[in-house]
Design a protein around this motif. Structure first.
Motif, PDB file in Angstrom:
ATOM      1  N   ARG A  44      46.057  45.881  42.509  1.00 49.95           N
ATOM      2  CA  ARG A  44      47.122  45.520  41.533  1.00 49.95           C
ATOM      3  C   ARG A  44      47.620  44.082  41.920  1.00 49.95           C
ATOM      4  NH1 ARG A  44      50.181  45.313  37.074  1.00 49.95           N
ATOM      5  NH2 ARG A  44      52.312  44.541  37.653  1.00 49.95           N
ATOM      6  N   ARG A  71      45.072  41.661  40.412  1.00 50.02           N
ATOM      7  CA  ARG A  71      45.036  41.623  38.791  1.00 50.02           C
ATOM      8  C   ARG A  71      46.114  40.593  38.724  1.00 50.02           C
ATOM      9  NH1 ARG A  71      42.956  45.768  35.573  1.00 50.02           N
ATOM     10  NH2 ARG A  71      44.784  45.655  34.334  1.00 50.02           N
ATOM     11  N   GLU A 112      45.170  37.114  39.232  1.00 46.30           N
ATOM     12  CA  GLU A 112      44.191  36.454  38.243  1.00 46.30           C
ATOM     13  C   GLU A 112      44.908  36.094  37.023  1.00 46.30           C
ATOM     14  OE1 GLU A 112      40.727  39.135  35.950  1.00 46.30           O
ATOM     15  OE2 GLU A 112      40.610  39.078  38.118  1.00 46.30           O
ATOM     16  N   GLN A 113      45.743  37.328  36.428  1.00 45.14           N
ATOM     17  CA  GLN A 113      46.223  36.826  35.159  1.00 45.14           C
ATOM     18  C   GLN A 113      47.126  35.548  35.180  1.00 45.14           C
ATOM     19  OE1 GLN A 113      48.352  40.555  34.784  1.00 45.14           O
ATOM     20  NE2 GLN A 113      46.688  41.620  33.858  1.00 45.14           N
ATOM     21  N   GLY A 120      44.024  48.824  36.857  1.00 42.94           N
ATOM     22  CA  GLY A 120      42.731  48.838  36.509  1.00 42.94           C
ATOM     23  C   GLY A 120      42.179  50.256  36.914  1.00 42.94           C
TER      24      GLY A 120
END
Length: 112
Positions: free
Chosen positions: A88, A91, A94-95, A69
């Motif tokens: 990282r 992210r 979150e996914q 990101g």
């Protein structure tokens, strides 16, 4: 339903700050992003020692930006590898949480 619970727990664990976050290295970032250590060093540092620079730089830069990101990529360019690794991991967590919520919603639709 069990899958959703496991995914939520996994996401929470991944989001928790790592006790070893300050020890994160380029090798850790390489494992997490799938980009070679050599290419990470090329993007984050001096480019002249890398003869493949002109050929692969744009592709590797896109891969790292996609994996880290914008914020994580900025940390990497500043030399803050541990912060880039944490971004990282956040992210990914979150996914995973989003996937778990989606799976739980699908399960509820099938049941009801």
């Amino acid at each position: 339903m069990l899958f959703a619970r496991i995914a939520v727990v996994a996401a929470a664990l991944a989001a928790a700050p790592s006790a070893f976050a300050n020890d994160a290295t380029i090798a850790d970032l390489s494992r997490e992003t799938g980009v070679s250590e050599r290419h990470i060093r090329m993007v984050a540092g001096a480019r002249t020692p890398y003869p493949e620079y002109r050929i692969v730089f744009d592709r590797v830069e896109r891969e790292l930006k996609g994996a880290l990101g914008a914020d994580g990529y900025k940390y990497l360019l500043k030399g803050e590898v541990a912060a880039a690794v944490e971004v990282r991991r956040a992210r990914v967590a979150e996914q995973a949480a989003l996937a778990a919520r989606t799976e739980a919603a699908k399960a509820r639709q099938r049941e009801g």
